[in-house]
Design a protein around this motif. Structure first.
Motif, PDB file in Angstrom:
ATOM      1  N   PRO A 225       1.005  -0.920   0.030  1.00  0.00           N
ATOM      2  CA  PRO A 225       0.013  -0.063   0.054  1.00  0.00           C
ATOM      3  C   PRO A 225       1.232   1.558  -0.271  1.00  0.00           C
ATOM      4  O   PRO A 225       1.973   1.219   0.426  1.00  0.00           O
ATOM      5  CB  PRO A 225      -0.846  -0.257   1.358  1.00  0.00           C
ATOM      6  CG  PRO A 225       0.645  -0.651   2.186  1.00  0.00           C
ATOM      7  CD  PRO A 225       1.143  -1.734   1.420  1.00  0.00           C
ATOM      8  N   PRO A 226      -0.080   2.286  -0.066  1.00  0.00           N
ATOM      9  CA  PRO A 226       0.974   3.870   0.011  1.00  0.00           C
ATOM     10  C   PRO A 226       0.791   3.702   1.315  1.00  0.00           C
ATOM     11  O   PRO A 226      -0.177   3.213   2.046  1.00  0.00           O
ATOM     12  CB  PRO A 226      -0.470   4.747  -0.906  1.00  0.00           C
ATOM     13  CG  PRO A 226      -1.364   3.930  -0.789  1.00  0.00           C
ATOM     14  CD  PRO A 226      -0.869   2.582  -0.781  1.00  0.00           C
ATOM     15  N   ARG A 227       1.304   4.549   1.946  1.00  0.00           N
ATOM     16  CA  ARG A 227       1.528   4.815   3.306  1.00  0.00           C
ATOM     17  C   ARG A 227       2.025   6.641   3.290  1.00  0.00           C
ATOM     18  O   ARG A 227       2.485   7.463   2.612  1.00  0.00           O
ATOM     19  CB  ARG A 227       2.088   4.338   4.434  1.00  0.00           C
ATOM     20  CG  ARG A 227       2.407   2.811   4.525  1.00  0.00           C
ATOM     21  CD  ARG A 227       2.913   1.903   5.087  1.00  0.00           C
ATOM     22  NE  ARG A 227       2.103   0.820   5.424  1.00  0.00           N
ATOM     23  CZ  ARG A 227       2.656  -0.563   4.114  1.00  0.00           C
ATOM     24  NH1 ARG A 227       3.860  -0.521   3.809  1.00  0.00           N
ATOM     25  NH2 ARG A 227       2.343  -1.955   5.082  1.00  0.00           N
ATOM     26  N   GLU A 228       2.122   6.946   4.796  1.00  0.00           N
ATOM     27  CA  GLU A 228       2.920   8.183   5.217  1.00  0.00           C
ATOM     28  C   GLU A 228       3.826   8.564   5.063  1.00  0.00           C
ATOM     29  O   GLU A 228       4.394   9.568   4.416  1.00  0.00           O
ATOM     30  CB  GLU A 228       3.098   8.605   6.522  1.00  0.00           C
ATOM     31  CG  GLU A 228       1.270   8.441   7.157  1.00  0.00           C
ATOM     32  CD  GLU A 228       1.130   7.206   7.780  1.00  0.00           C
ATOM     33  OE1 GLU A 228       0.696   6.886   9.051  1.00  0.00           O
ATOM     34  OE2 GLU A 228       1.641   6.375   7.755  1.00  0.00           O
ATOM     35  N   HIS A 229       4.962   7.733   4.261  1.00  0.00           N
ATOM     36  CA  HIS A 229       6.290   8.004   3.733  1.00  0.00           C
ATOM     37  C   HIS A 229       6.629   7.821   2.083  1.00  0.00           C
ATOM     38  O   HIS A 229       7.187   8.529   0.737  1.00  0.00           O
ATOM     39  CB  HIS A 229       7.102   7.150   4.221  1.00  0.00           C
ATOM     40  CG  HIS A 229       7.073   5.561   3.490  1.00  0.00           C
ATOM     41  ND1 HIS A 229       8.131   4.842   2.702  1.00  0.00           N
ATOM     42  CD2 HIS A 229       5.949   5.400   3.054  1.00  0.00           C
ATOM     43  CE1 HIS A 229       7.630   3.781   2.351  1.00  0.00           C
ATOM     44  NE2 HIS A 229       6.006   3.729   2.262  1.00  0.00           N
TER      45      HIS A 229
END
Length: 412
Positions: A225-229
């Protein structure tokens, strides 16, 4: 046409004939702050990274989708890096300019693929409607993509890294793992799963060895997934000429990249929905000290490029928040977007494409997806903008003729 002239130093090289765990420079396929950088650069440096395709070469240029059906998802995504930036500290912002990218040149490497993943192995956005594996192979010539599996379609791609980001801190990694573990626990036997838990099997953690490797492999976050980084954001407009601002969480920032795409529709809806490729990416890095605090950043910011193809004619398909059984949902954008996709697929079937071909077109071509209205209760209106210029014949209502139905590759 993009060439491979190495004007910039190649900091990460790949051998397409070898698996990820046998490369000369070991990258990684999990996120962890302890993975050592393969190189370090000063702010103001430009450099090149080479990348394998996201599955580590598991997909072949043929007419069978058995390889898509049987992909080992404990291996992806294979990421090139990390690259440390001297002077970068937590709280800084790493500025990355994408200078150039493309497939490796040559008849055996200028191709890519789009896959519909089987529901039993990853699935996709419309997996309940498309539970079986299918595949299309694309020939990449200059800026154009064509496919022997998708007739009468030719378009200019928007090459971009599907996955790019900086290493997480130990604290951020622990938060990722907890919240995803809690989500999995709500339905641990779901197919496909709600999230991908850390998995030591087939983990490649750079040059880490022994107990350090084992601990990192057991903790490392999966790259799905995409995350905060940043991570696997799959933003099709993040192309040549774009600039990205990444929050820095560890000393050196530790930038990694992979999952290169020649093209993609918004949403990458088949899961392997872009035109996936192996290739190269040239980048330039700068630092903004204390940038996270200055700009109140909780996730990356990027600036679009002036180099994108500009389409002017679209067929637009709408979807609302009513499910297949006719049940009304309250402002549900997920259902509305699915309906917009299914409406576009049904229309393309009237043009002579199979449902699988239409699904692949929406995932691979530069299709735009929008939340057109999200305040008018009870329905969200989502829309799919299909550029008519990608077709080599007229597909507008009352004017289109039925195409020949070349089939996408299917699993046996």
């Amino acid at each position: 046409m993009t060439t491979m002239a190495a004007r910039h130093e190649v900091l990460f090289k790949v051998d397409l004939s070898k698996p990820w765990n046998q490369q000369q420079a070991l990258g990684h396929n999990r996120w962890h702050p302890d993975i050592p950088p393969v190189a370090a650069v000063n702010p103001g440096t430009s450099f090149r990274m080479e990348c394998k395709d996201w599955t580590d070469g598991q997909i072949q240029n043929n007419d069978s989708a058995n390889d898509v059906r049987d992909v080992d998802l404990s291996i992806p995504h294979v990421l090139s890096g990390p690259i440390a930036v001297n002077g970068a500290e937590p709280g800084d912002v790493l500025v990355v300019d994408i200078l150039d990218m493309g497939p490796f040149p040559g008849p055996n490497t200028q191709w890519g693929y789009t896959g519909i993943f089987a529901k039993s192995n990853g699935g996709g956005f419309l997996t309940d409607r498309f539970p079986d594996a299918h595949k299309a192979i694309w020939d990449l010539e200059g800026v154009y993509a064509t496919s022997r599996h998708i007739p009468d379609v030719r378009f200019v791609g928007i090459p971009h890294p599907g996955l790019i980001g900086c290493a997480p801190s130990h604290d951020l990694l622990a938060r990722w793992n907890k919240r995803e573990r809690d989500l999995i626990a709500t339905n641990p036997n779901r197919v496909p799963p709600l999230a991908m838990a850390p998995l030591e099997h087939n983990a490649v953690m750079g040059s880490l060895q022994g107990s350090a490797y084992k601990q990192a492999a057991q903790e490392g976050a999966r790259t799905v997934p995409p995350r905060e980084h940043g991570g696997n954001c799959d933003i099709k407009n993040l192309t040549r000429g774009s600039r990205v601002y990444f929050p820095v969480y560890v000393k050196g920032a530790n930038l990694s990249v992979g999952d290169l795409h020649f093209s993609q529709g918004d949403g990458e809806i088949t899961f392997c929905g872009a035109i996936e490729m192996a290739g190269f990416i040239d980048m330039h890095v700068e630092l903004i000290k204390d940038g996270v605090n200055k700009y109140k950043m909780t996730s990356p910011i990027f600036k679009t490029s002036p180099l994108e193809p500009r389409y002017t004619n679209f067929l637009v398909f709408e979807g609302i928040s009513v499910d297949e059984q006719g049940k009304q949902h309250y402002l549900n954008a997920h259902i509305a977007y699915k309906n917009a996709c299914m409406n576009a697929i049904a229309y393309l079937q009237s043009c002579g494409y199979t449902a699988e071909q239409a699904y692949i077109i929406l995932g691979a071509a530069p299709v735009e997806g929008r939340v057109s209205g999200i305040v008018d209760i009870p329905n969200v209106c989502c829309s799919i903008y299909l550029p008519t210029e990608i077709f080599q014949r007229d597909v507008e209502p009352m004017r289109h003729s039925v195409s020949r139905q070349t089939q996408v590759a299917s699993s046996s």
